[in-house]
Design a protein around this motif. Structure first.
Motif, short mmCIF file in Angstrom:
data_model
loop_
_atom_site.label_atom_id
_atom_site.label_comp_id
_atom_site.label_asym_id
_atom_site.label_seq_id
_atom_site.Cartn_x
_atom_site.Cartn_y
_atom_site.Cartn_z
N LYS A 238 0.85 -1.19 0.00
CA LYS A 238 0.00 0.00 0.00
C LYS A 238 0.88 1.25 0.00
N GLY A 239 0.67 2.11 -0.97
CA GLY A 239 1.41 3.36 -1.06
C GLY A 239 2.81 3.24 -1.64
N GLU B 128 3.39 5.68 -4.64
CA GLU B 128 3.50 7.10 -4.31
C GLU B 128 4.79 7.42 -3.55
N SER C 193 -0.76 12.70 -0.40
CA SER C 193 -0.68 11.58 -1.34
C SER C 193 -1.97 10.77 -1.29
N GLY C 194 -2.18 9.98 -2.32
CA GLY C 194 -3.44 9.26 -2.47
C GLY C 194 -3.78 8.27 -1.38
N SER C 195 -2.99 7.26 -1.19
CA SER C 195 -3.40 6.21 -0.25
C SER C 195 -2.84 6.38 1.16
N GLN D 148 -1.87 9.36 2.50
CA GLN D 148 -2.20 10.71 2.97
C GLN D 148 -0.98 11.44 3.55
#
Length: 168
Positions: free
Chosen positions: A42-43, A46, A120-122, A124
């Protein structure tokens, strides 16, 4: 001054190395998780994006100092003597302007990201610290270019090439 540059150069090389190692590790974990566990990191994407920006901007002062920016040397290899010196000074002045513009715009972007609290998207993660670091590194590259320009104008770098990193 040379000791300060050596310290700064080692610090920038450490940042670049750590970012590259971290990006490699993140990619390995992400790909292994995706293909073997059906669970990507996850992430990961990014974080890699942010580190890539830091890597590029951390390398900018080093490339500037080495005068190793990508150039196209169609006619520059034929220049000699004073024409070569003048060409180098003109290129350095253009480089100062370009780096100052990039650093200024990154600073403006960092301010916009900070005010808007962009994340950032996932994960934050706030985006403005990365943009601010990129701006600072851009200003550092600009300062290096100013120092090279001053040395060239004073005639201290007579053996320097007009297009060292040429692509022909």
């Amino acid at each position: 001054m040379a000791a300060i540059w050596r310290w700064l150069e080692r610090g920038l090389e450490a940042v670049i190395s750590l970012c590259l190692i971290a990006m490699t590790g993140i990619t390995v974990v992400d790909v292994a998780g995706r293909y073997f566990l059906n669970a990507p990191l996850k992430g990961g994407y990014e974080i890699s994006e942010m580190m890539m920006g830091l890597t590029v901007f951390a390398a900018l002062p080093l490339a500037t100092r080495a005068e190793s920016h990508l150039t196209v040397g169609l006619l520059t290899e034929r220049l000699a003597g004073n024409a070569r010196r003048v060409h180098r000074i003109v290129i350095l002045i253009v480089t100062v302007g370009a780096l100052a513009f990039i650093a200024w715009r990154m600073g403006v972007q960092a301010d916009i990201l900070a005010r808007s609290q962009a994340a950032s998207g996932s994960l934050q993660l706030p985006l403005w610290p990365v943009a601010r670091a990129m701006s600072v590194l851009g200003w550092l590259a600009c300062a290096v270019s100013v120092a090279l320009t001053a040395r060239a104008l004073m005639g201290l770098d007579r053996d320097a090439h007009a297009a060292k990193g040429s692509l022909e």
